[in-house]
Design a protein around this motif. Structure first.
Motif, PDB file in Angstrom:
ATOM      1  N   PHE A 192       0.831  -1.212   0.000  1.00 37.07           N
ATOM      2  CA  PHE A 192       0.000   0.000   0.000  1.00 37.07           C
ATOM      3  C   PHE A 192       0.864   1.259   0.000  1.00 37.07           C
ATOM      4  O   PHE A 192       0.575   2.230  -0.699  1.00 37.07           O
ATOM      5  N   THR A 193       1.952   1.212   0.771  1.00 35.30           N
ATOM      6  CA  THR A 193       2.824   2.390   0.837  1.00 35.30           C
ATOM      7  C   THR A 193       3.569   2.587  -0.483  1.00 35.30           C
ATOM      8  O   THR A 193       3.790   3.715  -0.928  1.00 35.30           O
ATOM      9  N   ALA A 194       3.932   1.468  -1.113  1.00 34.52           N
ATOM     10  CA  ALA A 194       4.673   1.576  -2.375  1.00 34.52           C
ATOM     11  C   ALA A 194       3.775   2.026  -3.526  1.00 34.52           C
ATOM     12  O   ALA A 194       4.184   2.843  -4.351  1.00 34.52           O
ATOM     13  N   LEU A 195       2.574   1.481  -3.586  1.00 33.58           N
ATOM     14  CA  LEU A 195       1.753   1.704  -4.790  1.00 33.58           C
ATOM     15  C   LEU A 195       0.467   2.491  -4.560  1.00 33.58           C
ATOM     16  O   LEU A 195      -0.177   2.907  -5.520  1.00 33.58           O
ATOM     17  N   GLY A 196       0.052   2.635  -3.293  1.00 28.65           N
ATOM     18  CA  GLY A 196      -1.138   3.434  -3.011  1.00 28.65           C
ATOM     19  C   GLY A 196      -2.442   2.696  -3.282  1.00 28.65           C
ATOM     20  O   GLY A 196      -2.446   1.518  -3.682  1.00 28.65           O
ATOM     21  N   PRO A 197      -3.572   3.411  -3.081  1.00 28.50           N
ATOM     22  CA  PRO A 197      -4.892   2.766  -3.191  1.00 28.50           C
ATOM     23  C   PRO A 197      -5.218   2.229  -4.570  1.00 28.50           C
ATOM     24  O   PRO A 197      -6.070   1.368  -4.727  1.00 28.50           O
ATOM     25  N   ARG A 198      -4.516   2.725  -5.593  1.00 31.15           N
ATOM     26  CA  ARG A 198      -4.813   2.283  -6.971  1.00 31.15           C
ATOM     27  C   ARG A 198      -4.675   0.757  -7.114  1.00 31.15           C
ATOM     28  O   ARG A 198      -5.478   0.119  -7.783  1.00 31.15           O
ATOM     29  N   ILE A 199      -3.689   0.191  -6.414  1.00 28.23           N
ATOM     30  CA  ILE A 199      -3.490  -1.266  -6.540  1.00 28.23           C
ATOM     31  C   ILE A 199      -4.698  -2.017  -5.959  1.00 28.23           C
ATOM     32  O   ILE A 199      -5.120  -3.052  -6.474  1.00 28.23           O
ATOM     33  N   VAL A 200      -5.278  -1.447  -4.898  1.00 27.23           N
ATOM     34  CA  VAL A 200      -6.477  -2.063  -4.311  1.00 27.23           C
ATOM     35  C   VAL A 200      -7.618  -2.018  -5.329  1.00 27.23           C
ATOM     36  O   VAL A 200      -8.310  -3.012  -5.564  1.00 27.23           O
ATOM     37  N   GLU A 201      -7.774  -0.853  -5.958  1.00 26.07           N
ATOM     38  CA  GLU A 201      -8.852  -0.704  -6.963  1.00 26.07           C
ATOM     39  C   GLU A 201      -8.675  -1.691  -8.110  1.00 26.07           C
ATOM     40  O   GLU A 201      -9.638  -2.301  -8.572  1.00 26.07           O
ATOM     41  N   VAL A 202      -7.436  -1.877  -8.541  1.00 27.35           N
ATOM     42  CA  VAL A 202      -7.171  -2.808  -9.654  1.00 27.35           C
ATOM     43  C   VAL A 202      -7.602  -4.228  -9.259  1.00 27.35           C
ATOM     44  O   VAL A 202      -8.273  -4.927 -10.014  1.00 27.35           O
ATOM     45  N   LEU A 203      -7.246  -4.633  -8.043  1.00 30.83           N
ATOM     46  CA  LEU A 203      -7.576  -5.994  -7.587  1.00 30.83           C
ATOM     47  C   LEU A 203      -9.082  -6.166  -7.402  1.00 30.83           C
ATOM     48  O   LEU A 203      -9.649  -7.197  -7.760  1.00 30.83           O
ATOM     49  N   VAL A 204      -9.719  -5.117  -6.848  1.00 29.63           N
ATOM     50  CA  VAL A 204     -11.177  -5.169  -6.650  1.00 29.63           C
ATOM     51  C   VAL A 204     -11.875  -5.241  -8.013  1.00 29.63           C
ATOM     52  O   VAL A 204     -12.804  -6.021  -8.210  1.00 29.63           O
ATOM     53  N   GLU A 205     -11.391  -4.446  -8.960  1.00 27.44           N
ATOM     54  CA  GLU A 205     -11.985  -4.467 -10.313  1.00 27.44           C
ATOM     55  C   GLU A 205     -11.867  -5.838 -10.952  1.00 27.44           C
ATOM     56  O   GLU A 205     -12.727  -6.260 -11.715  1.00 27.44           O
ATOM     57  N   LYS A 206     -10.803  -6.568 -10.614  1.00 29.31           N
ATOM     58  CA  LYS A 206     -10.630  -7.912 -11.164  1.00 29.31           C
ATOM     59  C   LYS A 206     -11.510  -8.930 -10.446  1.00 29.31           C
ATOM     60  O   LYS A 206     -11.498 -10.108 -10.772  1.00 29.31           O
ATOM     61  N   GLY A 207     -12.233  -8.470  -9.414  1.00 29.73           N
ATOM     62  CA  GLY A 207     -13.176  -9.354  -8.733  1.00 29.73           C
ATOM     63  C   GLY A 207     -12.637 -10.021  -7.485  1.00 29.73           C
ATOM     64  O   GLY A 207     -13.306 -10.864  -6.878  1.00 29.73           O
ATOM     65  N   PHE A 208     -11.416  -9.648  -7.040  1.00 27.84           N
ATOM     66  CA  PHE A 208     -10.843 -10.286  -5.853  1.00 27.84           C
ATOM     67  C   PHE A 208     -11.383  -9.683  -4.559  1.00 27.84           C
ATOM     68  O   PHE A 208     -11.682  -8.491  -4.499  1.00 27.84           O
ATOM     69  N   SER A 209     -11.516 -10.537  -3.547  1.00 26.89           N
ATOM     70  CA  SER A 209     -11.823 -10.065  -2.198  1.00 26.89           C
ATOM     71  C   SER A 209     -10.519  -9.586  -1.588  1.00 26.89           C
ATOM     72  O   SER A 209      -9.573 -10.368  -1.438  1.00 26.89           O
ATOM     73  N   VAL A 210     -10.477  -8.301  -1.249  1.00 23.83           N
ATOM     74  CA  VAL A 210      -9.218  -7.714  -0.763  1.00 23.83           C
ATOM     75  C   VAL A 210      -9.298  -7.430   0.734  1.00 23.83           C
ATOM     76  O   VAL A 210     -10.226  -6.756   1.204  1.00 23.83           O
ATOM     77  N   PHE A 211      -8.339  -7.953   1.459  1.00 28.29           N
ATOM     78  CA  PHE A 211      -8.181  -7.668   2.886  1.00 28.29           C
ATOM     79  C   PHE A 211      -7.148  -6.549   2.986  1.00 28.29           C
ATOM     80  O   PHE A 211      -5.965  -6.759   2.710  1.00 28.29           O
ATOM     81  N   LEU A 212      -7.604  -5.349   3.366  1.00 24.47           N
ATOM     82  CA  LEU A 212      -6.693  -4.209   3.520  1.00 24.47           C
ATOM     83  C   LEU A 212      -6.132  -4.241   4.940  1.00 24.47           C
ATOM     84  O   LEU A 212      -6.811  -3.890   5.904  1.00 24.47           O
ATOM     85  N   ASP A 213      -4.883  -4.698   5.040  1.00 24.24           N
ATOM     86  CA  ASP A 213      -4.251  -4.960   6.353  1.00 24.24           C
ATOM     87  C   ASP A 213      -3.378  -3.771   6.738  1.00 24.24           C
ATOM     88  O   ASP A 213      -2.155  -3.840   6.672  1.00 24.24           O
ATOM     89  N   LEU A 214      -4.033  -2.662   7.135  1.00 28.39           N
ATOM     90  CA  LEU A 214      -3.261  -1.470   7.517  1.00 28.39           C
ATOM     91  C   LEU A 214      -3.294  -1.242   9.029  1.00 28.39           C
ATOM     92  O   LEU A 214      -2.680  -0.305   9.528  1.00 28.39           O
ATOM     93  N   LYS A 215      -4.010  -2.104   9.748  1.00 28.08           N
ATOM     94  CA  LYS A 215      -4.002  -2.097  11.224  1.00 28.08           C
ATOM     95  C   LYS A 215      -4.102  -0.678  11.780  1.00 28.08           C
ATOM     96  O   LYS A 215      -3.204  -0.185  12.472  1.00 28.08           O
ATOM     97  N   TYR A 216      -5.234  -0.031  11.527  1.00 25.97           N
ATOM     98  CA  TYR A 216      -5.403   1.348  11.998  1.00 25.97           C
ATOM     99  C   TYR A 216      -5.369   1.416  13.526  1.00 25.97           C
ATOM    100  O   TYR A 216      -5.928   0.568  14.224  1.00 25.97           O
ATOM    101  N   HIS A 217      -4.716   2.450  14.036  1.00 25.78           N
ATOM    102  CA  HIS A 217      -4.610   2.684  15.484  1.00 25.78           C
ATOM    103  C   HIS A 217      -4.421   4.188  15.665  1.00 25.78           C
ATOM    104  O   HIS A 217      -3.306   4.700  15.528  1.00 25.78           O
ATOM    105  N   ASP A 218      -5.511   4.891  15.937  1.00 32.17           N
ATOM    106  CA  ASP A 218      -5.436   6.354  16.002  1.00 32.17           C
ATOM    107  C   ASP A 218      -6.645   6.838  16.798  1.00 32.17           C
ATOM    108  O   ASP A 218      -7.398   6.017  17.343  1.00 32.17           O
TER     109      ASP A 218
END
Ligand code: C5P
Length: 232
Positions: free
Chosen positions: A38-64
């Motif tokens: 995510f840090t290297a490529l940003g949200p666009r990579i998530v969008e690409v995978l979602v568009e391809k139909g994959f279930s994406v687990f966004l593992d950014l472990k928010y703590h704020d």
């Protein structure tokens, strides 16, 4: 997500992600996008995978603070991810805010919480002022996550049986540290085979290096799926 396997895409180049993803289908597995990718490529990579139909687990472990986490979870929902996670150590108010952020719709992302990082032992907890056994803290934080609205936890496969007995079968257990027999443990200390982890009650297995660094990644992935098919 029908598959019980989530492949950790621990890469930093889009080419390497695509080389793997183009050889598999969304029915085979979910995909985990973590901090490196995510840090290297940003949200666009998530969008690409979602568009391809994959279930994406966004593992950014928010703590704020709760407001920030709520908004980050809403942004993750807008990306179309299937699962997002937070650190349970952020507390009840923060987890409840995360739950509001993912929304109430039936197709909202699942919200999971990390309890105690598997890299931390009793001494490491003591050093940050937490004088509690890791197993005790895991149970406490998993209960807190459940009562604050999370759908499940990310935990060690060694903890799944006890957490199921305390929190029920509907509370999701996502387990990393999985190693098919005959594969290196890498830096994971407490590992478990895919079959054993499913028998212990894991709902989803997160597997990274044993698949993505294999000579035949798709072969290893399909073998794991074959192994756990039919195992309750
Ligand atoms: O390569 P490996 O199978 O060990 O990858 C496991 C993945 O799960 C990595 O992306 C790692 O960051 C993640 N993870 C973990 N332990 C946790 C939480 C997440 O190994 N407690």
């Amino acid at each position: 997500m029908k598959s019980k396997v989530i492949v950790a895409l621990d890469f930093s180049s889009e080419q390497r992600v695509m080389d793997f993803v183009e050889r598999i289908s969304p029915e085979l597995c979910g995909l985990k996008v973590g901090k490196e990718l995510f840090t290297a490529l940003g949200p666009r990579i998530v969008e690409v995978l979602v568009e391809k139909g994959f279930s994406v687990f966004l593992d950014l472990k928010y703590h704020d603070i709760p407001n920030t986490v709520e908004r980050a979870c809403a942004a993750a929902r807008n990306l179309g991810v299937w699962m997002v996670n937070v650190h349970a150590l952020g507390g009840s108010e923060m987890i409840a805010a995360a739950r509001r952020g993912v929304g109430m719709e039936s197709d909202r992302p699942l919200l999971t919480a990390v309890t105690v990082l598997t890299s931390m032992d009793a001494a490491a907890l003591r050093a940050i002022g937490i004088d509690v056994a890791p197993e005790t803290l895991v149970k406490k934080l998993a209960g807190l996550a459940q009562s604050s609205g999370a759908d499940g936890v990310v935990c060690s496969a060694n903890e799944t049986r006890e957490l199921t007995s305390i929190l029920g079968t509907k509370f999701i257990k996502v387990t990393p540290g999985i190693r098919p027999l005959g594969v290196s443990n890498d830096d994971q200390k407490r590992v478990m085979s895919p079959i054993k982890a499913i028998k212990e009650g894991a709902n989803y297995l997160v597997i990274g290096r044993p698949i993505i660094q294999a000579e035949d990644p798709v072969g290893v992935l399909t073998r794991v799926i074959d192994d756990i098919t039919g195992v309750a």
